[in-house]
Design a protein around this motif. Structure first.
Motif, PDB file in Angstrom:
ATOM      1  N   ALA A  33     -14.401  35.660  31.504  1.00  0.00           N
ATOM      2  CA  ALA A  33     -15.571  34.887  31.100  1.00  0.00           C
ATOM      3  C   ALA A  33     -15.609  34.744  29.585  1.00  0.00           C
ATOM      4  CB  ALA A  33     -16.846  35.581  31.576  1.00  0.00           C
ATOM      5  N   LEU A  34     -16.031  33.563  29.139  1.00  0.00           N
ATOM      6  CA  LEU A  34     -16.254  33.353  27.717  1.00  0.00           C
ATOM      7  C   LEU A  34     -17.583  34.007  27.321  1.00  0.00           C
ATOM      8  CD1 LEU A  34     -14.024  31.163  28.127  1.00  0.00           C
ATOM      9  CD2 LEU A  34     -15.313  29.718  26.550  1.00  0.00           C
ATOM     10  N   PRO A  35     -17.764  34.331  26.036  1.00  0.00           N
ATOM     11  CA  PRO A  35     -19.090  34.788  25.593  1.00  0.00           C
ATOM     12  C   PRO A  35     -20.136  33.723  25.915  1.00  0.00           C
ATOM     13  CG  PRO A  35     -17.432  35.186  23.896  1.00  0.00           C
ATOM     14  CD  PRO A  35     -16.769  34.350  24.957  1.00  0.00           C
ATOM     15  N   GLY A  36     -21.384  34.088  26.007  1.00  0.00           N
ATOM     16  CA  GLY A  36     -22.441  33.145  26.312  1.00  0.00           C
ATOM     17  C   GLY A  36     -22.665  32.127  25.212  1.00  0.00           C
ATOM     18  N   GLU A  37     -23.398  31.054  25.525  1.00  0.00           N
ATOM     19  CA  GLU A  37     -23.646  29.979  24.563  1.00  0.00           C
ATOM     20  C   GLU A  37     -24.310  30.487  23.296  1.00  0.00           C
ATOM     21  OE1 GLU A  37     -25.798  26.703  26.103  1.00  0.00           O
ATOM     22  OE2 GLU A  37     -24.226  26.078  27.505  1.00  0.00           O
ATOM     23  N   ILE A  38     -25.284  31.396  23.450  1.00  0.00           N
ATOM     24  CA  ILE A  38     -26.002  31.900  22.278  1.00  0.00           C
ATOM     25  C   ILE A  38     -25.048  32.676  21.374  1.00  0.00           C
ATOM     26  CG2 ILE A  38     -27.835  33.451  21.486  1.00  0.00           C
ATOM     27  CD1 ILE A  38     -29.395  32.774  24.014  1.00  0.00           C
ATOM     28  N   ALA A  39     -24.229  33.538  21.981  1.00  0.00           N
ATOM     29  CA  ALA A  39     -23.274  34.327  21.202  1.00  0.00           C
ATOM     30  C   ALA A  39     -22.246  33.430  20.513  1.00  0.00           C
ATOM     31  CB  ALA A  39     -22.581  35.341  22.107  1.00  0.00           C
ATOM     32  N   LEU A  40     -21.745  32.432  21.217  1.00  0.00           N
ATOM     33  CA  LEU A  40     -20.767  31.528  20.635  1.00  0.00           C
ATOM     34  C   LEU A  40     -21.387  30.695  19.514  1.00  0.00           C
ATOM     35  CD1 LEU A  40     -18.875  30.276  23.834  1.00  0.00           C
ATOM     36  CD2 LEU A  40     -17.909  31.634  21.971  1.00  0.00           C
ATOM     37  N   SER A  41     -22.595  30.211  19.740  1.00  0.00           N
ATOM     38  CA  SER A  41     -23.272  29.411  18.718  1.00  0.00           C
ATOM     39  C   SER A  41     -23.441  30.226  17.444  1.00  0.00           C
ATOM     40  CB  SER A  41     -24.642  28.944  19.228  1.00  0.00           C
ATOM     41  OG  SER A  41     -24.503  28.139  20.378  1.00  0.00           O
ATOM     42  N   SER A  42     -23.808  31.496  17.602  1.00  0.00           N
ATOM     43  CA  SER A  42     -23.986  32.365  16.443  1.00  0.00           C
ATOM     44  C   SER A  42     -22.659  32.626  15.748  1.00  0.00           C
ATOM     45  CB  SER A  42     -24.625  33.690  16.882  1.00  0.00           C
ATOM     46  OG  SER A  42     -24.735  34.577  15.787  1.00  0.00           O
ATOM     47  N   ALA A  43     -21.616  32.860  16.541  1.00  0.00           N
ATOM     48  CA  ALA A  43     -20.298  33.166  15.962  1.00  0.00           C
ATOM     49  C   ALA A  43     -19.746  31.997  15.164  1.00  0.00           C
ATOM     50  CB  ALA A  43     -19.331  33.562  17.071  1.00  0.00           C
TER      51      ALA A  43
END
Length: 355
Positions: A33-43
């Motif tokens: 699984a990829l990291p969640g949208e919130i985590a990716l957006s922050s990264a």
């Protein structure tokens, strides 16, 4: 307006490219699984809207799939290679990877025209790209078909490699050794020309052709007749050489009903000189169109009659797109390589498609 030329520099495309490279390299393992949208957006320092667009593109390219309530998961490469291709990307291979000169520019414009109508994406590449690199693009869903433009006299090895892998490709050029059975004319180009001739009010046309019975000459004459018949236009073919100006003058005088001439380039000078000698002897100076290796160009007197070479680019894109960008693990025949421009085309065999 251009279609989506090359890889754009929007934020979501940069994120998309980075995540894709991480998947291909294995940094994001298959099935994980990829990291969640919130985590990716922050990264990545972007909004969730931008991140959603990048993830949506990766799903379209069959790199990830979304599971309801669980997130996005990396699709294994072995599974991805069997999936329906839905990206709709055409990779246009140009000399030195750039649009230069009238012929290349018109072909690129024609491909772009088709892409706009069909909602496809165009990326630009160079003749120097290797077969291995292009195959990797195809298998990684970065391109679904390839169009080669303005090649030298011999086909590059990459074309053979793509053909052996049954990857859709078209050569857009005049006749090139190695393309197999090729007829000299593109019927769509003749149809476009006759459509413009008819719109200009012409009902009788003659083709001033070189003497000879070469296969490519007979093919283009057949295409000329077919297009004229479709547009219900009276037509005639006059075969001559550069020393038969008297015979040409006699032909023009005998056919005053002909108001438009299509003249092959080697005979154009003789044709124009013949018209000059006939001033006052024919009711009206006819319109004429030059038949050239790069397409058809208009006469000064007939500026309304113009078929740009971009119609060849349009036809090339249509031919590769007819495969519906789908993989077929065992097609009945190889995807052919055939020329379509400079008024040249080969028949496009149908490929058994996955349904």
């Amino acid at each position: 307006m251009l279609a989506r030329w090359m890889i754009n520099n929007t934020r979501y495309s940069r994120i998309e490219n980075d995540l894709r490279n991480r998947i291909i390299s294995g940094m994001l393992p298959e099935g994980e699984a990829l990291p969640g949208e919130i985590a990716l957006s922050s990264a990545y320092g972007v909004s969730r809207k931008t991140m959603r667009k990048a993830l949506e593109n990766l799903r379209t390219q069959n790199y990830i799939r979304k599971r309801k309530g669980q997130g996005n998961f990396v699709i294994p490469a072995s599974e991805r290679s069997r999936m329906e291709r839905v990206t709709g990307k055409i990779h246009l291979l140009l000399p030195e990877g750039r649009i230069a000169g009238n012929f290349v520019g018109e072909i690129a414009a024609g491909v772009n025209k088709f892409a706009l109508e069909e909602g496809l994406e165009i990326t630009i590449g160079s003749h120097d790209e290797t077969g291995a690199a292009l195959q990797e693009m195809y298998h990684n869903f970065l391109a679904d078909a390839f169009i080669w433009c303005a090649l030298s006299e011999m086909l590059p090895p990459a074309i053979t490699a793509l053909s052996k892998s049954r990857i859709p490709q078209v050569v857009v050029d005049s006749h090139i050794q190695g393309t197999g059975s090729v007829s000299y004319d593109s019927l769509p180009a003749w149809r476009t020309l006759f459509n413009l001739l008819a719109a200009a009010g012409h009902r009788s046309v003659a083709f001033i052709e070189r003497s000879g019975v070469q296969e490519w000459a007979l093919a283009r004459q057949a295409a000329f007749r077919m297009a004229a018949e479709e547009y219900k236009m009276n037509r005639d073919i006059f075969k001559t050489d550069a020393s038969s100006d008297a015979a040409l003058a006699e032909f023009i005088l005998r056919h005053p009903q002909i108001t438009a001439y299509i003249v092959i380039t080697p005979l154009l000078e003789m044709f124009l000189m013949t018209l000059k000698t006939l001033e006052g002897k024919i009711p009206e100076t006819p319109s004429w169109v030059e038949f050239t290796p790069d397409g058809i160009t208009p006469a000064a007197r007939a500026t309304r009659i113009y078929i740009p070479t971009q119609e060849m680019g349009f036809e090339a894109a249509r031919l590769v797109a007819q495969h519906n960008f789908r993989t077929d693990p065992a097609p009945s025949i190889q995807v052919p390589c055939f020329t379509v421009a400079g008024l040249t085309t080969g028949a496009a065999p149908r490929i058994n498609q996955v349904t």
